[in-house]
Motif scaffolding. Sequence first.
Motif, mmCIF file in Angstrom:
data_model
loop_
_atom_site.group_PDB
_atom_site.id
_atom_site.type_symbol
_atom_site.label_atom_id
_atom_site.label_comp_id
_atom_site.label_asym_id
_atom_site.label_seq_id
_atom_site.Cartn_x
_atom_site.Cartn_y
_atom_site.Cartn_z
ATOM 1 N N MET A 292 0.866 -1.169 0.000
ATOM 2 C CA MET A 292 0.000 0.000 0.000
ATOM 3 C C MET A 292 0.904 1.221 0.000
ATOM 4 S SD MET A 292 -2.868 1.130 2.805
ATOM 5 C CE MET A 292 -3.630 2.761 2.762
ATOM 6 N N ASP B 132 0.313 0.943 -4.706
ATOM 7 C CA ASP B 132 -0.698 -0.009 -4.256
ATOM 8 C C ASP B 132 -0.677 -1.220 -5.172
ATOM 9 O OD1 ASP B 132 -1.599 1.773 -2.312
ATOM 10 O OD2 ASP B 132 -3.247 2.532 -3.552
ATOM 11 N N SER C 7 -5.638 -1.875 -4.541
ATOM 12 C CA SER C 7 -6.198 -0.684 -5.181
ATOM 13 C C SER C 7 -7.677 -0.868 -5.474
ATOM 14 C CB SER C 7 -5.429 -0.356 -6.467
ATOM 15 O OG SER C 7 -5.682 -1.320 -7.486
ATOM 16 N N LYS D 74 -9.622 -0.280 -2.238
ATOM 17 C CA LYS D 74 -9.712 1.164 -1.977
ATOM 18 C C LYS D 74 -10.699 1.831 -2.940
ATOM 19 C CE LYS D 74 -5.828 3.405 -1.148
ATOM 20 N NZ LYS D 74 -4.388 3.803 -1.220
#
Length: 490
Positions: free
Chosen positions: A97, A117, A122, A125
């Motif tokens: 990350m 990431d 990703s 997120k």
Amino acid sequence: MTSANSGNSANSDRELGFTPTHRLREMIGSKEISPVELTESHLRRADELDPKLGIFITRISDMAMDAAREAEAAVMRGDGLGPLHGIPVPYKDTEPMKGVRWTHGSLTYKDNIAEVDSIPLSRVKAAGGIITGKTNTPENGFAGTTENRLGPPARNPWNPDKTPGGSSGGASAAVASGLTSFAPGGDGGGSIRIPAAFAGVYGIKATQGRVARAASPTRNAGHNIMNNATSGPLTRTVRDAAETLAIFSGYDPRGEYDTIADDVPDYVGALSRGVKGLKIGWTPDMGGNPVDPEVALVAENAAKAFEELGANVETVDFKPADHEEVFWTFFDYFTIKGLDAAREDFDNHREDMTDYFGEYMDRADTLSAERMWNIFSNIGAYRKYANDYFGKYDLLLSPSLAVPAFDIGDAPSVIGGKEVPHRLWGFTPFTYLFNLTGNPGASAPAGFSSDGLPIGLQIIGDMKDEETIFAASAAFEEAQPWADKRPPVS
């Protein structure tokens, strides 16, 4: 927003921790709870549980709260919200990350800061997930338990003297203890299914290539040393697993060449299909592997439940090769790929490695080209065997593991009266074959040992057929619910 956590009581925090992820998302969307309140609750739970269970390698509470405030502002603005919007997610430390310490569970990387990431992270997120820290893992993910030289081992919430498995041990402890209902793992030899079974939660490994992974040539730029591992979820419910695997899945142009380019299947839609008419094979030992009789009995009783649900279940002699040959093929393939990624560490930092990882790399460094040829020939034969089997059957059932969870650092050398080929891997003879063949597989809670420790049922499907695994898992979950069972440390 109205707080579902009024008074900030530990009881309310515990209830939120055990609330399914899909339900939390509904609560955020309806403003029953805010992302800030939920994240604060999660962080209080982490303060309580992490010292007892060794869940985290790195916590990032301040970053998580910043992200929660942004998520709350989006709710108040009426923005479109992703499927994980405002949900706290502890993430396994084998995945990078950006801007956060990324150790791979290795002392060599104790001060390493990730530059990017990973693709799976990703996607979490982008779906709105709030990363709260990096969960505990063995060195470079190379063990079926979770000990390293960075800090305390991960512990099992059902009995903290026992291992929660590995390599996603911190993740399984987090889900089983009710810190979260979803924690990402990665599976290169069973590292989602092993901890799911030991900790009494649900975990699924997708078909190899279903989840894109980076093709970057350097570890710090985003290369996962477990480069044959598949990211996937550990959850308390099958629905949460279906929804989160859909987030992980799908083609990405940054991915390696073997990423599946097909559309992502409708995992959630498959949950209601049931198993009526499916032809399912059951094997108690997968070709003569050592297995504890109590484990085999609990798993067999779980397999019989599928008959009551309308499937045709028969005992099969599933044996692609002698079980010791399968193990050493996996082990040598596994260590060679590890040495390829960790060559610089091996050459320059051998003294910093854990005993187990160093020994694996020592062996890999001595393997001949002839042995390499033999390994790939064996893998080809195992894939053909699996393909032939799934030309006749829809699913394969087996115990997830050969034993219930054991004391930390005390893996059994004898199981069911038989010596195992390798002490640190002998308890998990049913998982790694399907990392070689690429088939999808899950571990579902099947019951408990006489000592009150979870036992898992492994459900293996045909290539690209996660949907049938989900259909079977959901039917089994409905028939024998497990999500209401809470361990002593929770």
